[in-house]
Design a protein around this motif. Structure first.
Motif, PDB file in Angstrom:
ATOM      1  N   SER A   1      48.931  44.483  24.833  1.00  0.00           N
ATOM      2  CA  SER A   1      47.849  45.460  24.995  1.00  0.00           C
ATOM      3  C   SER A   1      47.216  45.365  26.368  1.00  0.00           C
ATOM      4  O   SER A   1      46.823  46.383  26.966  1.00  0.00           O
ATOM      5  N   VAL A   2      47.100  44.146  26.883  1.00  0.00           N
ATOM      6  CA  VAL A   2      46.540  43.947  28.221  1.00  0.00           C
ATOM      7  C   VAL A   2      47.339  44.713  29.268  1.00  0.00           C
ATOM      8  O   VAL A   2      46.787  45.395  30.138  1.00  0.00           O
ATOM      9  N   ARG A   3      48.655  44.631  29.183  1.00  0.00           N
ATOM     10  CA  ARG A   3      49.512  45.261  30.195  1.00  0.00           C
ATOM     11  C   ARG A   3      49.565  46.776  30.066  1.00  0.00           C
ATOM     12  O   ARG A   3      50.082  47.456  30.963  1.00  0.00           O
ATOM     13  N   ALA A   4      49.040  47.306  28.986  1.00  0.00           N
ATOM     14  CA  ALA A   4      48.961  48.755  28.820  1.00  0.00           C
ATOM     15  C   ALA A   4      47.573  49.275  29.171  1.00  0.00           C
ATOM     16  O   ALA A   4      47.258  50.434  28.896  1.00  0.00           O
ATOM     17  N   SER A   5      46.744  48.439  29.796  1.00  0.00           N
ATOM     18  CA  SER A   5      45.369  48.804  30.131  1.00  0.00           C
ATOM     19  C   SER A   5      45.196  48.972  31.628  1.00  0.00           C
ATOM     20  O   SER A   5      45.949  48.406  32.428  1.00  0.00           O
ATOM     21  N   ASP A   6      44.196  49.755  32.006  1.00  0.00           N
ATOM     22  CA  ASP A   6      43.868  49.914  33.422  1.00  0.00           C
ATOM     23  C   ASP A   6      43.071  48.733  33.946  1.00  0.00           C
ATOM     24  O   ASP A   6      43.161  48.385  35.127  1.00  0.00           O
ATOM     25  N   LEU A   7      42.259  48.150  33.076  1.00  0.00           N
ATOM     26  CA  LEU A   7      41.362  47.065  33.480  1.00  0.00           C
ATOM     27  C   LEU A   7      41.161  46.137  32.294  1.00  0.00           C
ATOM     28  O   LEU A   7      41.056  46.589  31.151  1.00  0.00           O
ATOM     29  N   VAL A   8      41.112  44.846  32.573  1.00  0.00           N
ATOM     30  CA  VAL A   8      40.839  43.836  31.555  1.00  0.00           C
ATOM     31  C   VAL A   8      39.502  43.191  31.885  1.00  0.00           C
ATOM     32  O   VAL A   8      39.229  42.869  33.049  1.00  0.00           O
ATOM     33  N   ILE A   9      38.661  43.004  30.868  1.00  0.00           N
ATOM     34  CA  ILE A   9      37.365  42.360  31.080  1.00  0.00           C
ATOM     35  C   ILE A   9      37.269  41.148  30.171  1.00  0.00           C
ATOM     36  O   ILE A   9      37.513  41.238  28.965  1.00  0.00           O
ATOM     37  N   ALA A  10      36.911  40.016  30.767  1.00  0.00           N
ATOM     38  CA  ALA A  10      36.818  38.762  30.024  1.00  0.00           C
ATOM     39  C   ALA A  10      35.646  37.959  30.565  1.00  0.00           C
ATOM     40  O   ALA A  10      35.100  38.251  31.631  1.00  0.00           O
ATOM     41  N   ALA A  11      35.267  36.933  29.818  1.00  0.00           N
ATOM     42  CA  ALA A  11      34.138  36.094  30.214  1.00  0.00           C
ATOM     43  C   ALA A  11      34.613  34.910  31.034  1.00  0.00           C
ATOM     44  O   ALA A  11      35.702  34.376  30.811  1.00  0.00           O
TER      45      ALA A  11
END
Length: 276
Positions: free
Chosen positions: A106-116
């Motif tokens: 799912s991460v690789r199908a996203s434009d941006l990843v947000i994490a802490a």
């Protein structure tokens, strides 16, 4: 260009609120679809005194995992629905229980990843490994302090590397909206073919053509560590976002001496945007 699909890495109850405090405003501004990703570790059976797997332990562990996952799902659903955002929940299980690495599809199908931001030993997702393997830009939310999503002052670390170029253009949606973006170049004679007074001129001009307000700052380390210089400049400039090409050093040097990426991931006081 806006980020139309945002992956939110929700590892623990402690970091989920801060991640969503960043995700929801950004997604609302761009009308993005949000994918919430959380993984639990598959319970590992222990052998009882009689030599058989401890089934009671497995059951209790599974129930605790489900309870935690359900809480995070409820929080995610409530926050995204209240904001009127389209969303998808990814509840996963893996041996590591690391939400970022377990959710790479799912991460690789996203434009941006947000994490802490990860604190040592706090059970957070391994953000360093996520940045390294994702193939997508990762926005890291600091572990404390106010959450900023309209980035006005950006500090862009430029060393002419492939990773720095990738991070710079991945961050364009933020850079073109910022009031000021400063390209910080440290010790250019060691990293550039061009002279010190011309270092960063090409990339600054390229960003300016997109409408970004860019200035270039060239600094000698004079024996100071690059990490200390970056943190000092962030404090002095009041930057609310640092853009960094991640892991541009060799793995051997990082193993023995650490690196800028790991320093930013551990102790950054502002949000960090990383690509490689």
């Amino acid at each position: 260009m806006d980020f139309k699909t945002i992956a939110a890495i929700l590892q623990t109850e402690q970091d989920a609120g801060r991640v969503l405090d960043c995700v929801v405003p950004l997604a609302s501004a761009s009308r993005s679809h949000v994918v919430g990703i959380h993984a639990e570790a598959v319970p590992v059976p222990y052998t009882s005194a009689t030599g058989f797997p401890d089934t009671e332990f497995l059951q209790v562990s599974s129930e605790l995992n489900k309870e935690r996952s359900d809480k995070l799902k409820a929080l995610f659903t409530q926050r995204t629905q209240s904001a009127g955002l389209g969303s998808t929940w990814q509840g996963l299980e893996s041996f590591s229980g690391d939400s970022g690495l377990s959710g790479l599809a799912s991460v690789r199908a996203s434009d941006l990843v947000i994490a802490a931001q990860r604190e040592q030993g706090d059970g957070s997702a391994d953000i360093g490994a996520l940045v390294y393997d994702a193939g997508r830009p990762v926005l890291v939310v600091p572990s404390d302090g106010p959450i900023v999503t309209s980035f006005k002052r950006i500090l862009l670390i430029w060393n002419g590397s492939r990773e720095a170029a990738r991070a710079t253009f991945d961050a364009l949606p933020f850079i073109v909206k910022a009031e000021q973006t400063t390209l910080l170049i440290i010790d250019p004679p060691e990293t550039f073919d061009e002279s010190s007074d011309q270092a960063g001129a090409d990339i600054a001009a390229s960003l300016a053509r997109h409408g970004a307000n860019v200035s270039v700052s060239v600094q000698k380390s004079n024996g100071d560590s690059v990490e200390d210089i970056i943190h000092s400049r962030m404090d002095a400039s009041g930057a609310d976002l640092i853009v960094l090409g991640a892991y541009s050093q060799s793995w051997l040097r990082r193993l023995f001496f650490g690196g800028v990426t790991n320093s930013v991931l551990r102790s950054g006081k502002a949000a960090a945007f990383l690509s490689r």
